[in-house]
Design a protein around this motif. Structure first.
Motif, mmCIF file in Angstrom:
data_model
loop_
_atom_site.group_PDB
_atom_site.id
_atom_site.type_symbol
_atom_site.label_atom_id
_atom_site.label_comp_id
_atom_site.label_asym_id
_atom_site.label_seq_id
_atom_site.Cartn_x
_atom_site.Cartn_y
_atom_site.Cartn_z
ATOM 1 N N SER A 42 -1.928 -7.902 2.931
ATOM 2 C CA SER A 42 -1.466 -7.984 1.603
ATOM 3 C C SER A 42 0.085 -7.613 1.828
ATOM 4 O O SER A 42 0.652 -7.262 2.922
ATOM 5 C CB SER A 42 -1.948 -6.839 0.824
ATOM 6 O OG SER A 42 -1.490 -5.444 1.305
ATOM 7 N N ALA A 43 0.758 -8.391 0.595
ATOM 8 C CA ALA A 43 2.263 -8.265 0.486
ATOM 9 C C ALA A 43 2.764 -6.894 0.451
ATOM 10 O O ALA A 43 2.273 -5.733 -0.028
ATOM 11 C CB ALA A 43 2.705 -8.870 -0.617
ATOM 12 N N GLY A 44 3.549 -6.585 1.487
ATOM 13 C CA GLY A 44 4.219 -5.476 1.660
ATOM 14 C C GLY A 44 3.655 -4.457 2.917
ATOM 15 O O GLY A 44 3.983 -3.603 3.320
ATOM 16 N N SER A 45 2.632 -4.845 3.571
ATOM 17 C CA SER A 45 1.760 -4.251 4.351
ATOM 18 C C SER A 45 2.543 -4.491 6.062
ATOM 19 O O SER A 45 3.021 -5.747 6.113
ATOM 20 C CB SER A 45 0.476 -4.559 4.338
ATOM 21 O OG SER A 45 0.032 -5.809 4.794
ATOM 22 N N THR A 46 2.451 -3.704 6.900
ATOM 23 C CA THR A 46 3.088 -4.055 8.032
ATOM 24 C C THR A 46 2.373 -3.762 9.165
ATOM 25 O O THR A 46 1.567 -3.028 9.333
ATOM 26 C CB THR A 46 4.349 -2.958 8.450
ATOM 27 O OG1 THR A 46 5.293 -2.946 7.022
ATOM 28 C CG2 THR A 46 5.175 -3.126 9.556
ATOM 29 N N LEU A 47 2.413 -4.855 10.114
ATOM 30 C CA LEU A 47 1.651 -4.740 11.396
ATOM 31 C C LEU A 47 2.515 -4.336 12.646
ATOM 32 O O LEU A 47 3.774 -4.668 12.658
ATOM 33 C CB LEU A 47 1.192 -6.209 11.789
ATOM 34 C CG LEU A 47 0.211 -6.290 13.107
ATOM 35 C CD1 LEU A 47 -1.179 -5.520 12.948
ATOM 36 C CD2 LEU A 47 -0.071 -7.929 13.385
ATOM 37 N N VAL A 48 2.090 -3.171 13.395
ATOM 38 C CA VAL A 48 2.853 -2.748 14.429
ATOM 39 C C VAL A 48 2.148 -2.971 15.862
ATOM 40 O O VAL A 48 0.994 -2.432 15.773
ATOM 41 C CB VAL A 48 3.112 -1.325 14.082
ATOM 42 C CG1 VAL A 48 3.986 -0.521 15.157
ATOM 43 C CG2 VAL A 48 3.656 -0.952 12.690
#
Length: 587
Positions: free
Chosen positions: A516-522
């Motif tokens: 979703s918009a605003g989520s981050t994959l690390v």
């Protein structure tokens, strides 16, 4: 230019050898300059070169070996269907993983080179296309079969007698989610192929076919002799190593076994992968001709014939491959049975290559590295309504090598058989609705050893709009191994961070995972193992690691037996000698 026995004089041979190498390099530069997708421009997920009529490599670009070493199998694959029906002006496209392709997104564009009406050579290249019309955008792990992974273009003439097949071209473009990138990258391959054709025809015109083809055969034989001479220095014997892959991307908690057995007899070397696990139900399998062979060829060459250690000119060509035999039983992960998908093949072949290096450690300890990590292939995607197409970003997240004799493991670099580049932050932020918020060395201590392990990267990518990603990586459960007393490395960590800061751990392999918009994959890539006893590491090297914040005061003493005076930033030599003596005595 040749003597009575047909041998080319040394000066002409040297000139032609340089010309072959220059053609391969020029083709690679042309591909990079003209390609449209970031995966081709920046990552250099491409390759090209010249090949004999029967597909033997003459020369190659200085790019990833998986893209050039696979082309001989592509040529054999499409010629089995064309059966010699090739004419001047033809351009062939091919991506069938069961007939030579490294995997289906890697399209090959091949141009036959004719001289005086006779097929004389091939000019060919490949690029990893951003999307080839499979069930999910880009690439995928969890796909059912070869038809689900991609549209398959088997031995098709995009051009015939110089005329483009417009219906095939339209069908090709209509079956990709990223037509802008695919058109640009395919046109780049056509242009690079024509450049290789032009340069080779120039050599034929200047030196004559007999001299040029004779020089090719002499260079192939020369490289074979060079490789055999190195293999012969190793005593005959058999050595084995094994390990595990995390899972197949669907059946969680079920690791996959990888086994490599290497046998040397005289100047011949056999790499047997047959004890490895059966092929899996997902796309986590490896095409034998297009990926297993070039992967193993690359790692064996790197051990026995590293050109950086030789003063002599050693071009990369088919002669280097001749002493190497690779075996993988049909129905295994390294030789899947049709119609299994073989889309996501990079991690298995990296694991097999790493095992090959570990197997050789006993006999050539000064030429190998401790365990290396896998790379991470991230495919990010979303839909662009105003363009009626998808954006697809293929990104390589760097791993690291294990320590090696005389040198620490290399940090934040592509490993083993792939040789791709990184994607700059500016490229990602400029072209895609993503922001790279962190990109640096992972903040973990390197694996201790006389020569420490390398450190992988940490990369955090935030989605500015709704989208999805696919991850193809490994080493979440089995850390890269240490060698000769060195410690194992650090395992992979992959997780999502929601806008509210909540972290969700993820398995190493994901297929079209919603973001979703605003989520981050690390991504926190695995780190390489250490080489040799850490107590034998030079104290000044440990001090340097401390000053560069790779190790703490505590770990310097605990892992290396080195006492550092923090006040003066120097090694306490007497205290270090006492501590290492105590460790050696087991107290």
């Amino acid at each position: 230019m040749s003597d009575t026995q047909g041998r080319i004089d040394p000066i002409t041979l040297g000139v032609l050898g340089g010309a072959f190498q220059a053609i391969g390099l020029e083709m690679g530069h042309a591909l990079k300059r003209m390609a449209y997708s970031p995966a081709a421009q920046q990552v250099e997920d491409l390759g090209g070169g010249l090949f004999t009529v029967d597909g033997r490599e003459i020369c190659e670009s200085d790019t990833t070996p998986m893209h050039i070493g696979s082309i001989p199998a592509y040529i054999r694959g499409f010629m089995r269907r064309l059966e010699g029906n090739v004419n001047p002006g033809d351009i062939i496209i091919h991506n069938n993983p069961y007939h030579g392709a490294s995997h289906s997104p890697d399209l090959c564009v091949a141009i036959p080179i004719f001289w005086e009406g006779e097929l004389t050579a091939w000019s060919a290249s490949t690029i990893h296309l951003s999307d080839t019309g499979g069930v999910f955008p880009g690439i995928a792990i969890d796909v059912h079969d070869v038809w689900a992974e991609s549209k398959i273009y088997d031995s098709l003439k995009l051009y015939e007698n110089g005329v483009r097949n417009e219906q095939l071209w339209q069908f090709f473009i209509d079956n990709t989610r990223t037509p802008s990138y695919v058109i640009g990258d395919t046109e780049a391959m056509i242009a690079a192929g024509r450049l290789g054709e032009k340069r080779f025809l120039g050599l034929l015109e200047r030196y004559g076919k007999e001299t040029v083809t004779g020089a090719i055969e002499e260079f192939l034989d020369y490289c074979e002799r060079m490789m055999r001479a190195q293999i012969e220095q190793v005593p005959d014997g058999t050595w084995e190593a094994d390990g595990w892959l995390d899972d197949d991307g669907r059946n969680r908690g079920e690791p996959l076994y990888v086994h490599t057995k290497i046998t040397i007899e005289g100047s011949d070397i056999t790499v047997d992968l047959s004890k490895s696990c059966d092929n899996v139900v997902t796309g986590f399998n490896v095409p034998f001709g297009g990926s297993v062979l070039p992967g193993i060829y690359t790692v064996i060459r790197s051990v026995f014939l590293d050109e950086a250690t030789f003063d002599d000119f050693i071009p990369q060509n088919d002669g280097i491959f001749r002493p190497i035999k690779v075996i993988a039983r049909e129905g295994s992960i390294f030789n899947p049975s049709f119609p299994r998908s073989a889309l996501s093949r990079v991690c298995p072949i990296l694991r097999a290559s790493d095992a090959a290096i570990q197997a050789l450690a006993e006999v050539v300890p000064d030429r190998v590295a401790a365990g290396s990590s896998a790379i991470g292939v991230g495919v990010y995607t979303g839909y662009i309504p105003e363009k009626s197409e998808y954006w697809v970003h293929v990104e390589i997240n760097e791993g690291s090598y294990g320590g090696r004799c005389g040198k620490d493991g290399m940090d934040a670099i592509d490993v083993l058989t792939v040789n791709s580049r990184n994607t700059p932050i500016e490229e990602t932020d400029w072209l895609f609705p993503m922001r790279t918020e962190r990109y640096e060395l992972r903040d973990v201590e390197p694996a201790p050893g006389r020569w420490r392990g390398g450190i992988g990267i940490i990369r955090a990518n935030r989605f500015m709009g709704d989208g999805a990603f696919t991850s193809e990586t490994d080493r979440a459960y089995e850390a890269p191994s240490g060698l000769f007393g060195g410690s194992p490395g650090t395992t992979l960590r992959l997780y999502r961070v929601d806008p509210d800061g909540t972290e969700e751990p993820l398995e190493s392999k994901q297929t079209n995972f919603s973001m979703s918009a605003g989520s981050t994959l690390v991504w926190e890539q695995a780190c390489g193992g250490g080489y040799g006893d850490p107590l034998e590491r030079e104290p000044e090297a440990v001090l340097n690691d401390y000053l560069e914040e790779f190790v703490s005061l505590e770990s310097a003493a605990r892992d290396y037996g080195v006492v550092i005076d923090a006040a003066s930033d120097s090694v306490d030599a007497e205290a270090t000698a006492r501590l290492r003596a105590e460790r050696a005595a087991g107290t």
